[in-house]
Design an enzyme around this catalytic site. Sequence first.
Site, short mmCIF file in Angstrom:
data_model
loop_
_atom_site.label_atom_id
_atom_site.label_comp_id
_atom_site.label_asym_id
_atom_site.label_seq_id
_atom_site.Cartn_x
_atom_site.Cartn_y
_atom_site.Cartn_z
CD GLU A 168 7.71 -0.83 11.94
OE1 GLU A 168 7.01 0.01 11.36
OE2 GLU A 168 8.22 -1.82 11.38
CB THR A 202 -4.16 -9.70 11.19
OG1 THR A 202 -4.11 -8.31 11.51
CG2 THR A 202 -4.26 -10.50 12.49
CD GLU A 213 4.06 -1.75 13.51
OE1 GLU A 213 2.86 -1.41 13.59
OE2 GLU A 213 4.88 -1.56 14.42
CG ASN A 245 -0.35 -0.01 2.51
OD1 ASN A 245 0.70 -0.64 2.70
ND2 ASN A 245 -0.93 0.68 3.45
CB THR A 262 0.81 -12.41 6.42
OG1 THR A 262 -0.16 -12.32 5.38
CG2 THR A 262 2.14 -12.87 5.84
CB CYS A 270 -2.44 0.20 7.96
SG CYS A 270 -1.05 1.31 8.21
N GLY A 294 2.14 -6.04 7.27
CA GLY A 294 1.21 -6.66 6.33
C GLY A 294 -0.05 -7.10 7.04
P1 NAD Z 1 0.28 -9.41 3.15
O1 NAD Z 1 0.35 -9.91 4.53
O2 NAD Z 1 -0.43 -10.21 2.13
O3 NAD Z 1 1.74 -9.20 2.55
C1 NAD Z 1 2.71 -8.38 3.17
C2 NAD Z 1 4.09 -8.87 2.79
O4 NAD Z 1 4.27 -10.16 3.37
C3 NAD Z 1 4.32 -9.03 1.29
O5 NAD Z 1 5.65 -8.70 0.99
C4 NAD Z 1 4.09 -10.52 1.09
O6 NAD Z 1 4.75 -11.05 -0.02
C5 NAD Z 1 4.68 -11.08 2.38
N1 NAD Z 1 4.16 -12.40 2.76
C6 NAD Z 1 2.96 -12.94 2.49
N2 NAD Z 1 2.88 -14.20 3.00
C7 NAD Z 1 4.06 -14.42 3.62
C8 NAD Z 1 4.61 -15.51 4.35
N3 NAD Z 1 3.92 -16.64 4.52
N4 NAD Z 1 5.84 -15.40 4.86
C9 NAD Z 1 6.55 -14.27 4.70
N5 NAD Z 1 6.10 -13.20 4.01
C10 NAD Z 1 4.88 -13.28 3.48
O7 NAD Z 1 -0.30 -7.94 3.25
P2 NAD Z 1 -0.63 -6.95 2.06
O8 NAD Z 1 -1.90 -7.39 1.42
O9 NAD Z 1 0.59 -6.75 1.22
O10 NAD Z 1 -0.86 -5.58 2.85
C11 NAD Z 1 -2.09 -5.20 3.35
C12 NAD Z 1 -2.16 -5.40 4.84
O11 NAD Z 1 -1.08 -4.73 5.46
C13 NAD Z 1 -3.40 -4.83 5.47
O12 NAD Z 1 -3.91 -5.74 6.41
C14 NAD Z 1 -2.92 -3.57 6.16
O13 NAD Z 1 -3.69 -3.15 7.26
C15 NAD Z 1 -1.56 -4.00 6.58
N6 NAD Z 1 -0.70 -2.85 6.84
C16 NAD Z 1 -0.38 -2.57 8.13
C17 NAD Z 1 0.42 -1.46 8.42
C18 NAD Z 1 0.82 -1.12 9.83
O14 NAD Z 1 1.67 -0.27 10.00
N7 NAD Z 1 0.23 -1.75 10.83
C19 NAD Z 1 0.89 -0.66 7.38
C20 NAD Z 1 0.51 -0.98 6.07
C21 NAD Z 1 -0.27 -2.08 5.81
#
Ligand code: NAD
Length: 498
Positions: A477, A228, A248, A150, A230, A282, A226
């Site tokens: 962080e 929750t 996060e 994002n 994951t 997020c 990413g």
């Molecule tokens: P995602 O969990 O699908 O992917 C995030 C990252 O993790 C990507 O690089 C992906 O390739 C990697 N990944 C996926 N499966 C994995 C695994 N099994 N092992 C290791 N890495 C893995 O999330 P997304 O769809 O890319 O992002 C959206 C989510 O991120 C939303 O839930 C959003 O709220 C959250 N987010 C949170 C924050 C925060 O600061 N809390 C900031 C931005 C986004």
Amino acid sequence: MLKIENYIGGSLVAPVSENYLDNFNPACGEVYSLIPDSDERDVARAVEAAKKAFPVWSKMSADVRHDHLMKIVALIERDLDSLATAESIDNGKPKTLAKAVDIPRAIANFKFYATAAMHTASEAFETVGQAINYTLRQPLGVVGCISPWNLPLYLFTWKIAPALASGCCVVAKPSEITPMTAYLLSKLCIEAEFPAGVLNIVHGLGAKAGGALVTHKDVKAISFTGGTKTGEWIAREAAPRFKKLSLELGGKNPNIIFADCDYETMLETTVRSSFSNQGQICLCGSRIFIERPLYEKFKKDFVERVSQLKIGDPLDKTTNIGAVVSREHLEKVLSYIELAKAEGGTILLGGKSVDLSNETYSLKENPKSAHPNPKSLTGWFIEPTIIENLAFDCRTNQEEIFGAVVTLQPFDTEEEVLVYANSVEYGLSSTVWTENLSRAHRIAERIESGIVWINCWLLRDLRTPFGGMKQSGVGREGGFEALKFFTEEKNVCVRIFP
Ligand code: NAD
């Protein structure tokens, strides 16, 4: 077609498998570049390169590390416009947003941590008459940084900057959905003659490349942003391997509006906090609670303001709402709108995908961008959507949608709105609008979120702790927290003989 490569040991390299994945332009819905489909062999190579670089990098003084990092900053600053174009093409977000927020924040992340590392100090404890204890903070070693789609370069650098500044060597995996600016960063690292192996970037799928990073025995810590689900998987894998973890995760943030607020500032900010980046931040406030006396007025004005937002070509300066990042994500958001209807919600505005295929994607501002030709806007667009008449505890109001969908709910008392706000399993951020200072403090104290914004939104000071409660994450962080995360404390006790 442009092939993105991994950055390992200071060089751009193809994945061992020689397999590549499609990378889409969300505004056109077409493949415009290819990314390495890396696996555990690429991760192993990157970890080896990082291990080799660690003895020199970790022993370098913070000011020399600072100088290396600042060379990268100078190049990002030079390329701000083309990086913003690249981010917009890769993610679908308006270029104006990438230029004003994403890329400047990447610069700020590097600057902040390059300098912060020069201002750290460790503690000493005098055990009177017996000993002096001093505490060393030593870089962990090789660490893994995994980031989402994002805010691609913004969040990628938010992790790697403190890791590098604290003396760790990094293997980083950007999202496979938005790999472009991390790739461009690796090219800038080469141009800046950044020491080989200190930062390695491995592209690829989450479970395959990311999973290999999480489970690699020589990776001492994982900093992950990413979803929750994951995060849950990563926590399960990391725990028995005794890795340090920073998570996060998702959010479902409340935006609480009292009738005594500064109305115009609140209204203007609430439009942004609901729909910036197509609602894919997020920290966006997706559940808007309005004190009942203000409800009808707010509803009318909010719908009117949001209906004026321009959906369209992400490269056009006048666009407010760009494309949704992927077809899958568009379908997910639309499915939640259907769910909201099934749950009895009334759609006040939006609710549908938008067909812009008669319009042309403009590349005139950056003819050298990776996308070869102007195309029709046949990609993934959705109307900003406002819904009312839903119960606070229905699925639409409990689950993370992560798109341009908000719900409106009236409330009568502080107690009541706190129940609504805290009813979700997430606890990332919240926003409170009131001119009553005591009430603002009362709510801030009782609300379950790691970040509370009062009369503002996304006003960030990089020194402050950033992170979520409940299922929004573990750890913080920002500021010195992140530098501490990437170091291990070691206490040295020196006996004093009288
Ligand atoms: P995602 O969990 O699908 O992917 C995030 C990252 O993790 C990507 O690089 C992906 O390739 C990697 N990944 C996926 N499966 C994995 C695994 N099994 N092992 C290791 N890495 C893995 O999330 P997304 O769809 O890319 O992002 C959206 C989510 O991120 C939303 O839930 C959003 O709220 C959250 N987010 C949170 C924050 C925060 O600061 N809390 C900031 C931005 C986004």
